[in-house]
Design an enzyme around this catalytic site. Structure first.
Site, PDB file in Angstrom:
ATOM      1  N   HIS A  39       0.821  -1.212   0.000  1.00  0.00           N
ATOM      2  CA  HIS A  39       0.000   0.000   0.000  1.00  0.00           C
ATOM      3  C   HIS A  39       0.859   1.269   0.000  1.00  0.00           C
ATOM      4  O   HIS A  39       1.639   1.485   0.929  1.00  0.00           O
ATOM      5  CB  HIS A  39      -0.879  -0.031   1.255  1.00  0.00           C
ATOM      6  CG  HIS A  39      -1.822   1.108   1.378  1.00  0.00           C
ATOM      7  ND1 HIS A  39      -1.834   1.948   2.462  1.00  0.00           N
ATOM      8  CD2 HIS A  39      -2.800   1.540   0.551  1.00  0.00           C
ATOM      9  CE1 HIS A  39      -2.785   2.844   2.309  1.00  0.00           C
ATOM     10  NE2 HIS A  39      -3.387   2.631   1.159  1.00  0.00           N
ATOM     11  N   HIS A  81      -0.759  10.935  -1.972  1.00  0.00           N
ATOM     12  CA  HIS A  81      -2.045  10.542  -1.394  1.00  0.00           C
ATOM     13  C   HIS A  81      -2.940  11.726  -1.039  1.00  0.00           C
ATOM     14  O   HIS A  81      -4.094  11.797  -1.454  1.00  0.00           O
ATOM     15  CB  HIS A  81      -1.826   9.685  -0.146  1.00  0.00           C
ATOM     16  CG  HIS A  81      -3.122   9.297   0.496  1.00  0.00           C
ATOM     17  ND1 HIS A  81      -3.736  10.053   1.479  1.00  0.00           N
ATOM     18  CD2 HIS A  81      -3.956   8.266   0.259  1.00  0.00           C
ATOM     19  CE1 HIS A  81      -4.876   9.490   1.825  1.00  0.00           C
ATOM     20  NE2 HIS A  81      -5.037   8.404   1.113  1.00  0.00           N
TER      21      HIS A  81
HETATM   22  O1  G3P Z   1      -6.014   0.838  -1.936  1.00  0.00           O
HETATM   23  C1  G3P Z   1      -6.853   1.098  -0.868  1.00  0.00           C
HETATM   24  C2  G3P Z   1      -6.541   2.349  -0.113  1.00  0.00           C
HETATM   25  O2  G3P Z   1      -5.449   2.998  -0.671  1.00  0.00           O
HETATM   26  C3  G3P Z   1      -7.670   3.283  -0.011  1.00  0.00           C
HETATM   27  O3  G3P Z   1      -7.456   4.271   0.947  1.00  0.00           O
HETATM   28  O4  G3P Z   1      -6.932   6.537   1.674  1.00  0.00           O
HETATM   29  O5  G3P Z   1      -5.133   4.841   1.542  1.00  0.00           O
HETATM   30  O6  G3P Z   1      -6.098   5.791  -0.533  1.00  0.00           O
HETATM   31  P1  G3P Z   1      -6.353   5.408   0.888  1.00  0.00           P
HETATM   32 CA    CA Z   2      -4.839   4.695  -2.160  1.00  0.00          CA
END
Ligand code: G3P
Ligand code: CA
Length: 289
Positions: A39, A81
């Site tokens: 992630h 992000h």
């Molecule tokens: O890939 C799932 C996740 O990234 C969604 O939440 O806020 O980390 O982009 P966020």
């Molecule tokens: Ca994400």
């Protein structure tokens, strides 16, 4: 039968083998394990959404990485992000008069000056906010696969078309690359647009629609990707019972699972993949039982 065994049999019966890669390329566990996605890269160990984070994922032996794509004031796609640069760069020091430091208010050359590593650790001082182009070239060099999130698309009209153009320019719409790319978003409209622009591409909707509404999402999304906190075995089964736009069972990746107990729990639900800041922790958890 053990819950995981039930889930594995059910998953195999649903033919979801496309995504059921080993937990990592270098540390295969067994065929029907959930795929593990790093992630924002291996973001527990390197600054999120930087090249260092995807290099770290590769060194740990993981092929799937997730990122977040937004757009600068002058139209460059960048990987970040938050809609603001403040948390993960030194923008407040470099451009003190420009609060709230939104990505969309800065040019690509301004963003290229920022340090996106020191906030995380001095070991990463000088890391940059990558352009999508540069990021995809590193993914390619690392032989990785990309779960690309269209982030905050409401702020960037037309960003889907622009992302498709970059992806295409980088050669990722050719047959060899398509299976290495999934495009996802919290915005159903955005994913609908991606599906319309590139109907053969694999797409995912981020969220947890009501079970009764899942069939609507299955018209344009191959995956439904909810938070682990919203998950149950019943919900995973409901997703798997439907077919997506390419005639295959819908699949489900859950996020963001960073501990062993939760990784084992969601595997028991039958998920197809786990998105995690700590891919090594998830791999060890899935290997151990
Ligand atoms: O890939 C799932 C996740 O990234 C969604 O939440 O806020 O980390 O982009 P966020
Ligand atoms: Ca994400």
């Amino acid at each position: 039968m053990h819950a995981h065994a039930v889930a594995a049999v059910a998953t195999a019966a649903l033919g979801a083998t496309v995504l059921l890669s080993p937990v990592s390329d270098s540390h295969p566990v067994r065929a029907a394990q959930p795929m593990v996605v790093a992630h924002r890269g291996a973001s527990a160990y390197a600054p999120e959404n930087t090249l260092a984070a995807i290099d770290k994922a590769a060194r740990l032996g993981f092929s799937w990485v997730e990122n977040d794509v937004q757009r600068t004031r002058d139209g460059e796609l960048v990987v970040l992000h938050d809609d603001s640069l403040a948390r993960t760069t030194n923008v407040e020091a470099v451009f003190p008069g420009r609060a709230p430091w939104k990505v969309k208010d800065f040019t690509a050359s301004e963003i290229a000056r920022l340090d996106a590593g020191s906030w995380f650790s001095s070991a990463f001082a000088g890391a940059r906010v990558p352009t999508l182009e540069r990021y995809m070239r590193r993914v390619e060099r690392n032989h990785e696969k990309l779960l690309l999130e269209v982030k905050n698309p409401e702020l960037y009209p037309g960003i889907e078309k622009q992302i498709m153009k970059t992806v295409s320019n980088e050669g990722w719409l050719d047959p060899a690359h398509r299976s290495r790319l999934i495009v996802q978003s919290f915005s159903a409209d955005s994913i609908r647009t991606v599906h319309r622009l590139e109907p053969t591409l694999t797409t995912g909707y981020l969220g947890r629609p009501k079970i009764a509404e899942l069939s609507g999402y299955a018209r344009f999304a191959d995956l439904v990707n909810p938070s682990y906190a919203d998950l149950s075995a019943n919900y995973v089964s409901a997703v798997h019972a439907l077919k997506g736009p390419h005639g295959k069972p819908l699949r489900l990746l859950t996020w963001t699972v960073n501990d062993a107990a939760t990784a084992r729990k969601v595997r028991g639900y039958g998920v197809d993949g786990i998105i995690t800041n700590k891919p090594d922790v998830v791999r060890t958890a899935l290997s151990a039982s």
